[in-house]
Design an enzyme around this catalytic site. Structure first.
Site, short mmCIF file in Angstrom:
data_model
loop_
_atom_site.label_atom_id
_atom_site.label_comp_id
_atom_site.label_asym_id
_atom_site.label_seq_id
_atom_site.Cartn_x
_atom_site.Cartn_y
_atom_site.Cartn_z
N GLY A 69 0.66 -1.05 -0.12
CA GLY A 69 0.04 0.00 -0.02
C GLY A 69 0.80 1.17 0.01
O GLY A 69 2.20 1.24 0.08
N ARG A 72 5.83 4.20 1.35
CA ARG A 72 5.05 2.87 1.03
C ARG A 72 5.14 2.08 2.02
O ARG A 72 5.96 1.83 3.05
CB ARG A 72 5.70 2.28 -0.12
CG ARG A 72 5.52 3.31 -1.35
CD ARG A 72 6.13 2.65 -2.64
NE ARG A 72 7.53 2.51 -2.57
CZ ARG A 72 8.42 2.41 -3.62
NH1 ARG A 72 7.88 2.11 -4.99
NH2 ARG A 72 9.64 2.31 -3.44
N ASP A 100 -8.34 8.29 15.37
CA ASP A 100 -8.70 8.24 13.88
C ASP A 100 -9.30 6.98 13.92
O ASP A 100 -8.96 6.05 12.76
CB ASP A 100 -7.75 8.53 12.98
CG ASP A 100 -8.15 8.62 11.41
OD1 ASP A 100 -9.16 8.82 11.29
OD2 ASP A 100 -7.26 8.40 10.72
N LYS A 148 -11.62 4.04 12.74
CA LYS A 148 -12.47 3.76 11.41
C LYS A 148 -12.26 2.25 11.09
O LYS A 148 -11.13 1.93 11.11
CB LYS A 148 -12.52 5.06 10.50
CG LYS A 148 -11.06 5.03 9.92
CD LYS A 148 -10.88 6.37 8.92
CE LYS A 148 -9.53 6.25 8.53
NZ LYS A 148 -9.17 7.52 7.43
N ASN A 175 -8.81 1.73 9.27
CA ASN A 175 -7.59 1.62 10.37
C ASN A 175 -7.86 0.39 11.38
O ASN A 175 -7.18 0.26 12.34
CB ASN A 175 -7.59 2.78 11.23
CG ASN A 175 -7.11 3.95 10.38
OD1 ASN A 175 -6.40 3.67 9.26
ND2 ASN A 175 -7.23 5.14 10.82
N ASP A 234 -2.56 2.20 12.46
CA ASP A 234 -2.36 3.55 12.07
C ASP A 234 -2.67 4.61 13.34
O ASP A 234 -3.66 5.00 13.14
CB ASP A 234 -3.43 3.94 11.10
CG ASP A 234 -2.89 5.25 10.49
OD1 ASP A 234 -1.95 5.86 10.95
OD2 ASP A 234 -3.22 5.46 9.27
N THR A 258 -11.49 11.42 10.89
CA THR A 258 -12.25 11.38 9.78
C THR A 258 -13.69 11.72 9.99
O THR A 258 -14.21 10.97 10.82
CB THR A 258 -12.40 9.87 9.18
OG1 THR A 258 -10.85 9.47 8.77
CG2 THR A 258 -13.19 9.55 7.68
#
Length: 204
Positions: free
Chosen positions: A18, A24, A134, A136, A139, A152, A174
């Protein structure tokens, strides 16, 4: 390749898994143990230009603090002149978001299991003064056995970052998953904001 000296004899780099804002993530193998890892390669130059150097340092410090079965494990950190390498636990099942997008909502029993693991991880983090900020489905990763792993911590904060009023004031996360008080701009309790996000994830 710059960084070869750091990785040579320690990790074999594989395919790209990813891309992030600052680099990366590769599949890699620890040649000393044979363990498969996810190698996050961060460009120091991109981080400096974005003014995010302190945030990356914080992410690393936080991940060293939160060793829990439902949190992606940080195995090792290495650095060269231009890059930082984070050897992370390789979680092969992908994102919970992709699981929901492909197959729709999960059954109540599976949702209960995921939620129990999520809340256990979040409670562990809060107990160490760490607020994710964060949370969500993107993650939350799933391993091959279907266990959930929180990933994350790039937007995380520590309790010591609160202002004298005891609240955090940086609006981040988010929007669909963020607590209203985070967006209001008057300060918020990091633990309560994380729990709001957990509730939205359960609904999703």
């Amino acid at each position: 390749m710059e960084g070869k000296g750091v990785l040579e004899g320690r990790y074999e780099m594989g395919r790209v898994l990813g891309h992030g804002n600052f680099g990366r993530v590769h599949a890699a193998r620890d040649v000393r143990t044979g363990r498969a890892v996810a190698m996050k390669v961060v460009s120091k130059d991109k981080v400096e230009r974005a003014g995010m150097a302190e945030q990356i340092k914080r992410e690393i410090a936080v991940m060293k603090m939160v060793s829990h079965p439902s949190v992606v494990e940080l195995h090792e950190v290495m650095a060269t002149r231009t890059k930082v390498y984070l050897a992370l636990e390789l979680v092969r099942g992908g994102e919970l978001f992709d699981r929901i997008a492909r197959h729709g909502r999960v059954g109540e029993g599976v949702a209960r299991r995921y939620f129990r693991q999520l809340v256990s991880a979040v409670d562990f983090c809060h107990g160490r003064g760490v607020y994710h900020r964060d949370l969500k489905p993107e993650n939350l990763l799933l391993d091959e056995a279907g266990n959930l792993k929180v990933a994350d911590f790039g937007l995380s904060a520590l309790a010591c970052h609160a202002r004298p009023d005891g609240l955090l004031h940086t609006a981040c996360g988010t929007p669909a998953y963020v607590a209203p008080e985070v967006l209001a701009g008057n300060g918020y309790d990091g633990a309560k904001a994380d729990l709001w996000s957990c509730g939205v994830i359960l609904y999703v």
